[in-house]
Design a protein around this motif. Structure first.
Motif, short mmCIF file in Angstrom:
data_model
loop_
_atom_site.label_atom_id
_atom_site.label_comp_id
_atom_site.label_asym_id
_atom_site.label_seq_id
_atom_site.Cartn_x
_atom_site.Cartn_y
_atom_site.Cartn_z
N LYS A 40 -11.24 -1.04 2.87
CA LYS A 40 -11.49 -2.29 2.17
C LYS A 40 -10.35 -3.29 2.46
CE LYS A 40 -10.91 -3.13 -2.21
NZ LYS A 40 -10.72 -2.68 -3.58
N THR A 41 -9.12 -2.81 2.35
CA THR A 41 -7.98 -3.68 2.59
C THR A 41 -7.97 -4.19 4.03
OG1 THR A 41 -6.78 -2.26 1.07
CG2 THR A 41 -5.49 -3.89 2.23
N GLN A 71 -9.93 2.66 -0.07
CA GLN A 71 -8.97 1.61 -0.33
C GLN A 71 -8.46 1.01 0.99
OE1 GLN A 71 -5.62 3.31 -2.31
NE2 GLN A 71 -4.76 1.38 -3.01
N LEU A 85 0.84 -1.21 0.00
CA LEU A 85 0.00 0.00 0.00
C LEU A 85 0.87 1.25 0.00
CD1 LEU A 85 -2.97 -0.41 2.51
CD2 LEU A 85 -3.11 0.08 0.07
N VAL A 131 -2.95 6.80 -0.40
CA VAL A 131 -3.88 5.70 -0.09
C VAL A 131 -5.23 6.32 0.28
CG1 VAL A 131 -4.34 3.78 1.47
CG2 VAL A 131 -2.00 4.23 0.73
N THR A 132 -6.28 5.96 -0.44
CA THR A 132 -7.58 6.57 -0.13
C THR A 132 -8.23 5.88 1.07
OG1 THR A 132 -8.81 5.10 -1.57
CG2 THR A 132 -7.99 7.13 -2.56
#
Lengths: 337, 246, 466
Positions: free
Chosen positions: B103-104, B100, A306, B96-97
């Motif tokens: 969800k991760t 996102q 990420l 990083v939204t």
């Protein structure tokens, strides 16, 4: 045979052997029947086989494939050029783009087995051009890639070049941007990943060569295993280029204690009235960020991905084709472990 | 649910200087606990140690969650067991939204592939309850967030990840009424008989908005007194000084 | 307003003192006979002569560097390589020959010794002419003398350390140095001894066409602390002078050394100096460097952080005016855990002057938890000048924090305008801003030197406007 490639624009101390790279290469003749060239959103493209290939990387070869692209009007769709290697092939090729109109291009290289690429992209712009050009290397792990990018940018034009450098055992790349007319600008963004024993040598150079020119260079990378990268980025403000700006930023994340990162961010200045800067940071991934993400349940591997993909975002966002973008993201996922 | 036995902790870069010095704590399902203490008593260290932040090292004692020792687990494995921690100062993670990230995190914790439609409905429902605009989902995590927005974002994560135990590090936000309102609203939405909450705070303010079962006083790395909510009142009036001699 | 006073005239008053002395004996060029004669003159033991001769062999084999400023102007065969002193070294200023003493008087050295220094050394051309250290320090076992004396009186100490930091074959000019070295200071600070007042050596090269090859060796034992100041100057001549000195510093465990240099060689000087320090566990070395003079400088002090928790701090400023090419920077090797480097470098270029910051930083695989912060700022005062930043970094370890930044720019017109609107002349405004730019560096110097530095900046900027 031994070749000395990627000479820096200005020599410095020899201690870290940063001035060039010496490599042992086995150069074969290009066999033009061994690869496929395909286009999506076709344009009027001339291809011919020429002799006498030469790029700023420094490796000269004989026969090469030459593509000439000259858009006759502004093109909305992205032109995609695919080079696909078959077995064990060697390819020398030069794409020459004359930007008489705006054009967005993605050039992709793919190979499944060992391949050798000696590629040059030359871009010349007219006035008032905006273009976004992306090169993507999806060649095999055992490939050798020599990629040279050159552009000369005319008045009021901006050329963005993105280079996705995430695969291949030996990767030598070279970028030269000549901002030769007033108010021209260029951005060069590279994302790279080094795995295993992969070796990367990058030599990037922008010349702020007229007044009110703007240069930008951004390098975002991650190294794992025993990979070794050497990055030389130079911004050169020559004389009489007042009101120009140049910025260079590098961030290299080291994911193993055996990888090596070498950098030379050069800032050359022969003009008073300019603003130039470079920033470099390297080290492991920010442990506080990692802890934050992990404490919310995200695995270490996933958290690293990420963060690294977030670093790569500026380039990924510039890739104007979603299927190629997905393909790249998957390779990043595979390679960040 | 959570059982901390005789815990000693020091900071990784300051070896030998213990911060927690024999801390004991028991939290059962259905309970709301508050740990209070003066500055430097080890409040933030406690939350970070439960989550095995590499900055802190446990030299003695153990932490059990549902009977299982979790000292040596990685932070994500601890989260997976069902513990959540809200950060006093959440990390800013550009690129990083929020969507996102949520969800991760959710798929990592549940170990299942997310049903996107169902999941986003759920998240949006929670956002509505907390008064968060939908556009938040596409913003980069904590980038340019105001203090209140960061706090809401932490509480949104709490509701979305729905843990068994929520640890809320409110060390410094004690005097910020808006922050307290957000946190207490979040806790009310979250709390049921099967889960538990641990609030770590400096001031007694938050207790005006919440029903708590236990208040513990943490001084010099140890819990020196535990009682019911009325203890907070005493502290509010007298401060911590009477406990400091111990 | 003194805008019309020419810079050269100003400088003449202080630095440009020439003497009409006759030299008893000088050597020109570099060959075996000359090296042997110098050694004999100095009554050196064989091991020293052997080092000289070995260095000479390397000198003949090594090439000029293939990077950096142009050095082709140096006519190596014509350099005066040795000047025999007229007198023996003195430990009282009264015993220093009148004309030489006069030079140091004007430079303010004896005055400074009285006020604020623990000891003073003064070199005139090839040899030290004066060396003195406070009695109190002598009693504590502190040694501060010239290098030739040290070879005679402390042969074991010298032998143990000499050429151990800077190898004789490092580059062509260091090989030249080891073949010809003469003068320089030797400092030994015993275990645990803390010097509160700095020691200062002043190097003066007065003869036209001459070279100066002093060797400075400093050993700071465990837990000891020393501040050392080095000053360099020379009058201007048309002929090129060459300075190929060498500084070797040994900072032991828990020891501290601040090594400050204020260099104002005349603008006919080729300053090709080599400095290197080896720092032990929890030791700390501070380099403070002000480079104003010389025609060409190539100077990159090197630090090897050999022990865990060893620290290196570099604070430096270069000011290149007309005809000057100042190529300076640093080298650091991180070779221990938790080691740290902080670099704060500034440069100012004007009237066609060239400033280059060049660095080599190597973070080795074993130096986990190391922290590095490198910052370079360059100020360009006009467009005839040049300012280049050429830093090379090699990182072999993931568990470190390394941040590097560089900036190039001009003085903002708005700042000048603002100050002028408050009544300052344009030149005063410029001086104020440049001094402000240099301030973080100048404040690292002892106060007398900070004043001196500001004076040099003012001198350089005089007559810039209009």
């Amino acid at each position: 045979m031994k070749y000395i490639l990627n000479e820096t624009p200005l020599k410095t101390t020899n201690n870290f052997r940063i001035n060039n790279i010496t490599v042992d290469l086995d150069i074969k003749e290009t066999e033009f029947n061994e690869y496929n060239l395909s286009f999506k959103n076709d344009l009027d493209i001339n291809t011919e086989i020429k002799t006498g290939f030469d790029s700023k990387i420094g490796l000269k070869t004989d026969k090469y494939l030459y593509l000439d692209i000259t858009p006759k009007k502004d093109i909305k769709d992205v032109l995609i050029i695919n080079y696909e290697f078959n077995n064990n092939s060697y390819l020398a090729s030069n794409i020459n783009i004359n930007l008489e109109h705006d054009l967005n291009t993605i050039i992709v290289f793919r190979s499944k087995t060992e391949s050798f690429l000696n590629f040059k992209l030359s871009v010349n712009s007219k006035e008032n051009i905006n273009s976004n050009i992306t090169l993507v290397n999806l060649t095999s792990d055992s490939s050798t890639n020599l990629v040279a990018i050159e552009n000369s940018v005319n008045t009021n034009s901006n050329i963005i070049t993105n280079y996705v450098d995430i695969k291949g055992k030996l990767r030598i790349s070279n970028y030269y941007s000549d901002l030769y007319k007033e108010k021209s600008s260029s951005s060069f963004n590279t994302i790279y990943i080094g795995n295993n024993d992969e070796r990367l040598d990058m030599n990037y150079y922008v010349k702020n060569n007229n007044k009110r020119t703007i240069s930008n260079m951004l390098f975002q990378g991650a190294l794992t295993d025993n990979s070794y990268k050497s990055l030389k980025g130079t911004i050169d403000f020559v004389e009489h280029v007042s009101k120009s700006k140049g910025e260079e930023n590098e961030n290299c994340i080291l994911l193993s204690d055996t990888c090596k990162s070498r950098s030379l961010p050069m800032l050359l200045c022969h003009e008073e009235d300019v603003v130039g800067s470079h920033g470099m940071s390297s080290g492991k991934i920010d442990s506080e960020k990692l802890f934050y993400l992990m404490s919310k349940g995200i695995s270490e591997e996933e958290a690293k991905r990420l963060i690294i993909k977030a670093n790569f975002k500026i380039v990924l966002d510039n890739i104007l084709d979603s299927s190629i973008k997905n393909e790249i993201e998957e390779i990043i996922n595979e390679r960040i472990k | 649910m959570l059982e901390i036995k005789n815990l000693y902790t020091y900071a990784e870069d300051d070896h030998g200087k213990e911060i927690l010095k024999g801390l004991n704590l028991n939290i059962n399902a259905g309970e709301v606990h508050v740990i209070m203490g003066p500055n430097g008593s080890g409040k933030s260290t406690l939350a970070n140690t439960i989550f095995n932040n590499p900055r802190y090292v446990v030299s003695k004692g153990e932490i059990l969650f549902e009977g299982e020792k979790i000292n040596d687990l990685k932070p994500n494995e601890i989260a997976k067991k069902g513990i959540f921690m809200s950060f006093q100062i959440p990390e800013v993670i550009p690129g990083v939204t929020v969507a996102q990230f949520l969800k991760t995190a959710k798929s990592n914790i549940t170990g299942e592939k997310i049903n996107l439609l169902k999941f986003s409905n759920e998240v949006e429902e929670n956002m509505e309850k907390l008064g968060i605009d939908k556009s938040y989902l596409n913003r980069e995590l904590n980038v340019g967030f105001s203090g209140g927005e960061k706090k809401k974002n932490e509480i949104l994560q709490l509701l979305t990840l729905n843990p068994k135990l929520a640890i809320l590090d409110e060390t410094d936000s004690g005097l910020d009424v808006d922050a307290i309102k957000i946190v207490s609203k979040g806790i009310k939405l979250f709390k049921n008989d099967n889960n538990a909450v641990l609030i770590i705070t400096h001031s007694t303010k938050i207790l005006e908005y919440l029903d708590v079962d236990y208040v513990h006083v943490l001084v010099n790395g140890k819990i020196v007194l535990s009682s019911d909510a009325s203890l907070a009142k005493t502290i509010e009036e007298n401060g911590y000084s009477s406990y400091m001699e111990n | 307003m003194e805008t019309n006073v020419k810079l050269d005239e100003k400088l003449n008053n202080i630095y440009n003192l020439k003497t009409n002395e006759e030299y008893e004996k000088t050597e020109i060029g570099l060959n075996k006979e000359i090296v042997e004669r110098i050694s004999k003159e100095k009554e050196e033991p064989d091991w020293v002569l052997n080092i000289r001769l070995k260095a000479l062999e390397f000198y003949e084999k090594l090439d000029l560097p293939n990077w950096g400023p142009d050095l082709s102007e140096i006519k190596l065969d014509d350099i005066t390589t040795y000047i025999k002193p007229k007198n023996k070294m003195a430990d009282k200023w009264e015993d220093v020959p009148e004309d030489i003493k006069n030079v140091f008087d004007k430079l303010g050295i004896p005055e400074a010794e009285k006020k604020s220094l623990g000891g003073v050394g003064a070199q005139y051309d090839s040899e030290m002419v004066y060396h003195r250290v406070q009695d109190e320090l002598k009693e504590k076992g502190v040694i501060y003398t010239n290098f030739d004396t040290a070879i005679k009186e402390y042969p074991d100490l010298v032998k143990e350390y000499f050429s151990k930091a800077v190898p004789i074959n490092d580059h062509k000019f260091i090989a030249m140095h080891y073949a010809l070295f003469s003068g320089g200071s030797f400092v030994y600070v015993p275990k645990g001894v803390v010097l509160t007042d700095p020691l200062q050596s002043y190097f003066r090269l007065n003869s036209p066409g001459a070279g100066q090859f002093e060797h400075t060796l400093i050993i700071v034992e465990e837990g000891a602390s020393l501040q050392f100041i080095e000053g360099c100057s020379a009058p201007g001549y048309n002929e090129l002078n060459l300075h190929a000195g060498c500084v070797e510093l040994f900072v032991k465990d828990n020891a501290f050394l601040r090594f400050s240099t204020i260099e104002n060689w005349s603008k006919n000087m080729m300053n090709l100096n080599t400095k290197k320090a080896i720092v032990g566990e929890r030791g700390k070395l501070e380099w403070i460097m002000g480079s104003f003079g010389s025609k060409v400088s190539m100077l990159y002090p090197m630090t090897i952080l050999n022990g865990d928790y060893a620290k290196c701090e570099f604070t430096g400023i270069s000011f290149a005016g007309s005809g000057q090419n100042l190529d300076t920077g640093i080298k650091v090797i991180h070779n221990g855990k938790h080691t740290s480097t902080v670099v704060n470098s500034k440069s100012i270029s004007k009237d066609g002057g060239i400033c280059t910051f060049r660095s080599n930083i190597w973070v080795k695989n074993n130096s986990v938890k190391s922290k590095l912060n490198v910052s370079c700022e360059s100020l360009m005062l006009d467009s005839e000048s040049r300012s280049d930043t050429i830093p090379v970094d090699l990182v072999e370890n993931d568990d470190i924090e390394y941040a590097h930044e560089a900036k190039i720019g001009k003085i903002s017109d708005e700042s000048i305008f603002y100050l002028m609107s408050r009544g300052l002349s344009e030149e005063e405004a410029l001086k104020l801003i440049v001094r402000g730019f240099a301030e973080p560096i100048s404040k690292a110097f002892p106060i007398e030197y900070a004043v001196e530095m500001n004076r040099l900046i003012d001198l350089e900027l005089e007559g810039t406007i209009g």
